[in-house]
Design an enzyme around this catalytic site. Structure first.
Site, PDB file in Angstrom:
ATOM      1  N   GLY A 155      45.751  36.049  53.723  1.00  0.00           N
ATOM      2  CA  GLY A 155      45.902  37.650  54.001  1.00  0.00           C
ATOM      3  C   GLY A 155      44.649  37.977  54.800  1.00  0.00           C
ATOM      4  NE  ARG A 156      44.162  43.532  53.767  1.00  0.00           N
ATOM      5  CZ  ARG A 156      45.229  44.192  53.240  1.00  0.00           C
ATOM      6  NH1 ARG A 156      46.041  44.888  53.800  1.00  0.00           N
ATOM      7  NH2 ARG A 156      45.684  44.250  51.843  1.00  0.00           N
ATOM      8  CB  ILE A 157      39.976  38.258  51.931  1.00  0.00           C
ATOM      9  CG1 ILE A 157      39.544  39.867  51.917  1.00  0.00           C
ATOM     10  CG2 ILE A 157      38.816  37.518  51.849  1.00  0.00           C
ATOM     11  CD1 ILE A 157      39.475  40.240  50.513  1.00  0.00           C
ATOM     12  CB  THR A 236      35.711  35.293  46.603  1.00  0.00           C
ATOM     13  OG1 THR A 236      36.512  34.931  47.895  1.00  0.00           O
ATOM     14  CG2 THR A 236      34.393  34.796  47.069  1.00  0.00           C
ATOM     15  NE  ARG A 238      40.700  41.238  40.747  1.00  0.00           N
ATOM     16  CZ  ARG A 238      40.124  41.719  41.806  1.00  0.00           C
ATOM     17  NH1 ARG A 238      39.467  41.081  42.394  1.00  0.00           N
ATOM     18  NH2 ARG A 238      40.212  43.159  42.069  1.00  0.00           N
ATOM     19  CD  GLU A 267      35.154  38.821  37.014  1.00  0.00           C
ATOM     20  OE1 GLU A 267      34.936  40.158  37.129  1.00  0.00           O
ATOM     21  OE2 GLU A 267      35.406  38.073  37.844  1.00  0.00           O
ATOM     22  CG  HIS A 285      34.242  40.730  40.541  1.00  0.00           C
ATOM     23  ND1 HIS A 285      35.195  40.703  39.848  1.00  0.00           N
ATOM     24  CD2 HIS A 285      34.446  40.875  41.748  1.00  0.00           C
ATOM     25  CE1 HIS A 285      36.315  41.029  40.733  1.00  0.00           C
ATOM     26  NE2 HIS A 285      35.770  41.252  41.547  1.00  0.00           N
ATOM     27  CB  ALA A 287      33.027  38.914  47.027  1.00  0.00           C
TER      28      ALA A 287
HETATM   29  C1  GLV Z   1      37.043  43.431  44.337  1.00  0.00           C
HETATM   30  O1  GLV Z   1      37.214  42.310  43.543  1.00  0.00           O
HETATM   31  C2  GLV Z   1      38.279  44.274  44.830  1.00  0.00           C
HETATM   32  O2  GLV Z   1      39.577  43.705  44.676  1.00  0.00           O
HETATM   33  O3  GLV Z   1      37.975  44.873  45.561  1.00  0.00           O
END
Ligand code: GLV
Length: 330
Positions: A155-157, A236, A238, A267, A285, A287
Site C-alpha cells: 500500500g502507501r507505506i 511497523t 499492528r 501495547e 509504536h 514509526a
Molecule cells: C499509527 O500506528 C497509525 O496508524 O497512524
C-alpha cells in the site's frame, strides 16, 4: 449553536484554536488516556470526537452518543474503532493517511538497518565500557544492500519502503491479496509473489498489512518456519498481525535471525521474552513520530472533524457509504 466535540488527548494550541473557531471543545488536558467511562460520559451531546489509537470506540460507546456524526482518528490505522457499527449508526470514521507515509517508511527502514547492523547492541557495547580494542570480527551484522526485501502489503507505506529498498539496490518482492497495477510494480521494481514464496526468498520481511479479522496472526508459526534462518522480520503495522508467541519461539530456536518491532500484540505490554533477545530491536509504536508528521496528523484529523460536524464530507472518510447516504436528499 456551535457543535460540541470531544478531543481525547492534549493537543497543540493552534489546533485547539482552529477547532474552537467552529466548535465548542471539550479537551482532555491531562497527560493520560481517558477511560472508557470518561469517554462515554464526555461524549454526551457531542457531534464529533478527535481520538487516538489507544481510545477504543466500540458499538456501546457509539450507542451512548446519539448525536455523534464523526469519529476522527489521529492515525492511518483505525482498528481501535468498530467501523461496521459506525456505518450502521450513520457515523463517519476518518483517518490520517498520506501525511505519515514517508515518516513511517523511514522508521521501518531504520529498524531494518538497526537490526541488520546490530546498532542497539553496538551502542550498548560502547556505553557500557566494553569496547577495549578494535576487532575484525566485532559485532558482525548482515548486509542490507543487494539483499532481498519482501513487503507484505504494497500500500502507501509498503510502497514507500520499497522505494527505500531500491535505493539500497535491494530486490523487491511483495505479496498482498490483490496484485498492484503494472505501473506501480514497474515504478517500484517490485515483483508480485505468493506469500510463501516471499517468506522463503526474502532476507528481510517487512509487514505493512492493516489489522483486520483476516490479517490477525497473518505471520504465525507456519509462516515463520518458511523464512530463512538468516532472515529478519520487521513490523511497523499492528502488533496482532504477528503472532508474538510464535515469533518468540522462532527467535528462541534460531528459526529466524532477528526482528525489528515497533508494534506489539498488547501495547504497551511487550512479551517478556522479547526484551531478552539481543537480536531484536524494540520501539514503543513511534514509526510516525516525527514532530512534523505528528503535527500534520493532528491538522488532518482536525480538518476531518470540522468538516464532519459541519455537515460536509471529510477528506478522509473510511466508510464513504455513510457520507454518501448523508448527502442524499431525503
Ligand atoms: C499509527 O500506528 C497509525 O496508524 O497512524
Amino acid at each position: 449553536m456551535k457543535p460540541k466535540v470531544l478531543i481525547t488527548r492534549p493537543t497543540p494550541q493552534n489546533i485547539l484554536a482552529r477547532v474552537g473557531a467552529g466548535c465548542e471543545v471539550d479537551s482532555n488536558q491531562e497527560d493520560r488516556p481517558l477511560t472508557r467511562d470518561e469517554i462515554m460520559t464526555r461524549l454526551d451531546g457531542c457531534a464529533g470526537i478527535l481520538c487516538h489509537l489507544t481510545d477504543r470506540i466500540d458499538s456501546s460507546v457509539m450507542e451512548r452518543a446519539p448525536s455523534l456524526k464523526v469519529i476522527a482518528n489521529v492515525a492511518v490505522g483505525y482498528d481501535n474503532i468498530d467501523v461496521a457499527s459506525a456505518t450502521r449508526l450513520g457515523i463517519m470514521v476518518t483517518n490520517t493517511p498520506d501525511v505519515l507515509t514517508d515518516t513511517t517508511a523511514d522508521f521501518a527502514f531504520a529498524l531494518l538497518l538497526a537490526t541488520a547492523r546490530r546498532l542497539v547492541e553496538a551502542d550498548q557495547f560502547v556505553r557500557t565500557g566494553q569496547w577495549k580494542e578494535w576487532r575484525f570480527d566485532l559485532l558482525l551484522g548482515t548486509d542490507v544492500h543487494h539483499s532481498t526485501l519482501g513487503i507484505i502489503g504494497l500500500g502507501r507505506i509498503g510502497s514507500a519502503v520499497a522505494r527505500r529498498g531500491r535505493g539500497f539496490g535491494m530486490k523487491i518482492l511483495y505479496s498482498m491479496p490483490q496484485r498492484a497495477d503494472v505501473e506501480v510494480e514497474r515504478e517500484l521494481g517490485a515483483t508480485y509473489v505468493d506469500q510463501a514464496t516471499l517468506l522463503s526468498e526474502s532476507d528481510f520481511v517487512s509487514v505493512h498489512a492493516p489489522l483486520k479479522a483476516e490479517t490477525r496472526h497473518l505471520i504465525g508459526a507456519r509462516e515463520l518456519a518458511l523464512m530463512k534462518p538468516s532472515a529478519i522480520l520487521i513490523n511497523t503495522a499492528r502488533g496482532p498481525v504477528v503472532d508474538e508467541t510464535a515469533l518468540v519461539e522462532a527467535l528462541q530456536s534460531g528459526r529466524i535471525a532477528g526482528a525489528g518491532l515497533d508494534v506489539f500484540e498488547q501495547e504497551p505490554r511487550v512479551h517478556p521474552e522479547l526484551v531478552e533477545f539481543p537480536n531484536v530491536v524494540l520501539a514503543p509504536h513511534i514509526a510516525s513520530a516525527s514532530r512534523q508528521t505528528r503535527l500534520r496528523m493532528m491538522e488532518v484529523a482536525a480538518e476531518n472533524l470540522i468538516a464532519g460536524v459541519c455537515g460536509g464530507v471529510p477528506p478522509n472518510v473510511v466508510n464513504r457509504e455513510v457520507a454518501e447516504r448523508n448527502s442524499k436528499p431525503a
